[in-house]
Scaffold this motif. Structure first.
Motif, PDB file in Angstrom:
ATOM      1  N   TYR A 135       0.837  -1.190   0.000  1.00  0.00           N
ATOM      2  CA  TYR A 135       0.000   0.000   0.000  1.00  0.00           C
ATOM      3  C   TYR A 135       0.881   1.253   0.000  1.00  0.00           C
ATOM      4  CZ  TYR A 135      -4.045  -2.954   1.058  1.00  0.00           C
ATOM      5  OH  TYR A 135      -5.039  -3.904   1.009  1.00  0.00           O
ATOM      6  N   THR A 136       0.515   2.219  -0.821  1.00  0.00           N
ATOM      7  CA  THR A 136       1.343   3.404  -1.026  1.00  0.00           C
ATOM      8  C   THR A 136       1.135   4.474   0.024  1.00  0.00           C
ATOM      9  OG1 THR A 136      -0.331   4.317  -2.530  1.00  0.00           O
ATOM     10  CG2 THR A 136       1.434   3.000  -3.512  1.00  0.00           C
ATOM     11  N   GLY A 137       0.119   4.349   0.866  1.00  0.00           N
ATOM     12  CA  GLY A 137      -0.142   5.327   1.903  1.00  0.00           C
ATOM     13  C   GLY A 137      -1.227   4.837   2.835  1.00  0.00           C
ATOM     14  N   PRO A 138      -1.538   5.615   3.876  1.00  0.00           N
ATOM     15  CA  PRO A 138      -2.569   5.207   4.835  1.00  0.00           C
ATOM     16  C   PRO A 138      -3.919   4.979   4.169  1.00  0.00           C
ATOM     17  CG  PRO A 138      -1.304   7.080   5.645  1.00  0.00           C
ATOM     18  CD  PRO A 138      -0.932   6.902   4.212  1.00  0.00           C
ATOM     19  N   CYS A 198       6.662  -0.101   2.715  1.00  0.00           N
ATOM     20  CA  CYS A 198       5.299   0.132   2.243  1.00  0.00           C
ATOM     21  C   CYS A 198       4.611   1.080   3.219  1.00  0.00           C
ATOM     22  CB  CYS A 198       4.534  -1.185   2.135  1.00  0.00           C
ATOM     23  SG  CYS A 198       5.245  -2.330   0.934  1.00  0.00           S
ATOM     24  N   PRO A 199       4.401   2.341   2.846  1.00  0.00           N
ATOM     25  CA  PRO A 199       3.887   3.349   3.780  1.00  0.00           C
ATOM     26  C   PRO A 199       2.552   2.988   4.420  1.00  0.00           C
ATOM     27  CG  PRO A 199       4.743   4.390   1.801  1.00  0.00           C
ATOM     28  CD  PRO A 199       4.735   2.926   1.533  1.00  0.00           C
ATOM     29  N   ASP A 247       0.265  -4.315   9.433  1.00  0.00           N
ATOM     30  CA  ASP A 247       0.614  -2.923   9.679  1.00  0.00           C
ATOM     31  C   ASP A 247       2.129  -2.805   9.837  1.00  0.00           C
ATOM     32  OD1 ASP A 247       0.798  -0.285  10.287  1.00  0.00           O
ATOM     33  OD2 ASP A 247      -0.291  -0.398  12.188  1.00  0.00           O
ATOM     34  N   THR A 248       2.812  -2.633   8.712  1.00  0.00           N
ATOM     35  CA  THR A 248       4.276  -2.547   8.716  1.00  0.00           C
ATOM     36  C   THR A 248       4.772  -1.118   8.898  1.00  0.00           C
ATOM     37  OG1 THR A 248       4.260  -2.361   6.288  1.00  0.00           O
ATOM     38  CG2 THR A 248       4.495  -4.575   7.226  1.00  0.00           C
ATOM     39  N   ASN A 250      11.542   2.304   8.961  1.00  0.00           N
ATOM     40  CA  ASN A 250      12.798   3.040   9.084  1.00  0.00           C
ATOM     41  C   ASN A 250      13.941   2.135   8.630  1.00  0.00           C
ATOM     42  OD1 ASN A 250      15.015   4.556   9.752  1.00  0.00           O
ATOM     43  ND2 ASN A 250      14.486   4.797  11.919  1.00  0.00           N
ATOM     44  N   LYS A 251      14.553   2.479   7.508  1.00  0.00           N
ATOM     45  CA  LYS A 251      15.581   1.601   6.957  1.00  0.00           C
ATOM     46  C   LYS A 251      16.825   1.526   7.823  1.00  0.00           C
ATOM     47  CE  LYS A 251      15.579   0.585   2.625  1.00  0.00           C
ATOM     48  NZ  LYS A 251      15.806   0.546   1.147  1.00  0.00           N
ATOM     49  N   ALA A 252      16.936   2.449   8.796  1.00  0.00           N
ATOM     50  CA  ALA A 252      18.056   2.362   9.732  1.00  0.00           C
ATOM     51  C   ALA A 252      17.926   1.135  10.633  1.00  0.00           C
ATOM     52  CB  ALA A 252      18.132   3.629  10.577  1.00  0.00           C
ATOM     53  N   ASP A 253      16.705   0.597  10.748  1.00  0.00           N
ATOM     54  CA  ASP A 253      16.473  -0.596  11.552  1.00  0.00           C
ATOM     55  C   ASP A 253      16.553  -1.874  10.719  1.00  0.00           C
ATOM     56  OD1 ASP A 253      15.977   1.014  13.790  1.00  0.00           O
ATOM     57  OD2 ASP A 253      13.853   1.196  13.283  1.00  0.00           O
TER      58      ASP A 253
END
Length: 358
Positions: free
Chosen positions: A167-170, A195-196, A258-259, A264-267
């Motif tokens: 999904y591209t957004g909420p 996936c936002p 719900d990802t 956060n790609k730092a994680d």
């Protein structure tokens, strides 16, 4: 965003449903979780704990040793599904996030688009081409879709039986095309980028039955795909092979994860690879699978398939429904008492050293 019922209706028209049968049927309804647990009465009956975690929905007759050749609808006293006559059970593998430090956390579920206040759970579809075109399952019927050991793509494209939508957004942004049909947002394996709006997993079951066996040892051989190969979403009018001549409704499961809290790609792993893993240890996503135990009361499912029922109600078949405040109360006790919500050092039931790597 296009409403879910719009693309479903378009899908039915595009696939030619309802030809020669008095109107197609497509139930789409929600079922809340009855339990998150490590039991599997199909693949490992009686084994507690089973190898990996599932989320389970449906009737409260669910347990590790559900008897075969039994009418489950007569054992259950409630269901977490909105159709109260559906006491079936449905379950799929859970999804975990693997952090850069190697620890894991189960990704929470959220209610699917236009479903309502479900407690996570699964969205269930039953599709048939028209009156007299599909034979409802019999008491004792069970089946399995997917392959828990698969680590490569099937190469089926739009006819894949398991896919993930990014999904591209909420609020389910990007939810426009039919399941497994979007060339950009649908992937057979886990999405490679954040996936936002979360991720939806789809699992589609075969549509042909041998007409004799309610189950087989691998829970697969008594069902089959049409002669042209696996059917895509909402396609039920393909010709069944002579070995499996009886057309059955297409069962399709959707689970939404719900990802958003893990984007956060730092994680993420230091090499930038995607961090999601199925509870069976698959960090590719190709092994997503679904289990099904039929439990509709009497002829309720057959009436729904023969009366052109659509979405989450069916006055034509006189199906009874309940709201989620009631459905959410139907639960079963966990058989395995382990942490399914906090951070854990390894996947429950899976040694990290044996996990397949991308």
């Amino acid at each position: 965003m296009v409403p879910w019922f719009s693309f479903l209706a378009l899908a039915a028209v595009a696939h030619g449903q309802g030809r020669g049968g008095g109107g197609s049927a497509m139930l789409r309804f929600g079922c809340s979780n009855i339990v998150i647990d490590r039991v599997d009465p199909l693949v490992t009956p009686g084994q507690v704990p089973s190898p990996h975690v599932h989320q389970i929905v449906g009737g409260n007759a669910f347990n590790a040793s559900m008897p075969a050749d039994t009418d489950i609808s007569k054992l259950a006293t409630c269901t977490s599904c909105t159709f109260t006559e559906d006491l079936s059970n449905y379950w799929t593998a859970s999804v975990y996030f693997k952090a850069r430090n190697g620890s894991y956390k189960r990704v929470p579920q959220m209610p699917n688009d236009a479903i309502g206040a479900a407690n996570g759970g699964v969205t269930v579809y039953y599709t048939a081409s028209g009156k007299g075109q599909s034979t409802a399952f019999k008491p004792g019927f069970r089946m399995f879709s997917g392959d828990a050991n698969r680590r490569v793509s099937t190469g089926l494209g739009r006819n894949t039986q398991s896919c993930f939508r990014c999904y591209t957004g909420p609020n389910f942004q990007g939810n426009v095309q039919s399941p497994c049909f979007d060339p950009k947002l649908d992937t057979e394996g886990f999405p490679a980028t954040p996936c936002p709006g979360g991720i939806r997993s789809s699992v589609i079951f075969p549509v042909c039955w041998d007409g004799k066996n309610l189950d087989t040892p691998n829970h697969i051989d008594h069902v089959a795909h049409p002669v042209g190969g696996p059917a895509s979403f909402a396609v039920t009018n393909g010709k069944c092979p002579s070995s499996h001549p009886v057309k059955i409704p297409q069962v399709h499961l959707e689970i939404v994860w719900d990802t958003s809290k893990f984007n956060n790609k730092a994680d993420w792993p230091a090499d930038g690879s995607q961090p999601l893993v199925l509870s069976n240890g698959d960090n590719l996503g190709y092994s997503q699978h679904g289990d099904y135990v039929f439990g509709w009361q009497g002829d309720s499912l057959q009436r729904a398939m023969d009366n052109g029922c659509f979405a989450a109600s069916c006055a034509a078949a006189n199906l009874k429904t309940q709201a989620f405040p009631a459905a959410n109360k139907c639960v079963v006790q966990k058989a395995v008492h382990e942490d399914h919500d906090g951070w854990v050092k390894q996947l429950p039931g899976t040694e990290m050293a044996n996990m397949p790597m991308a």
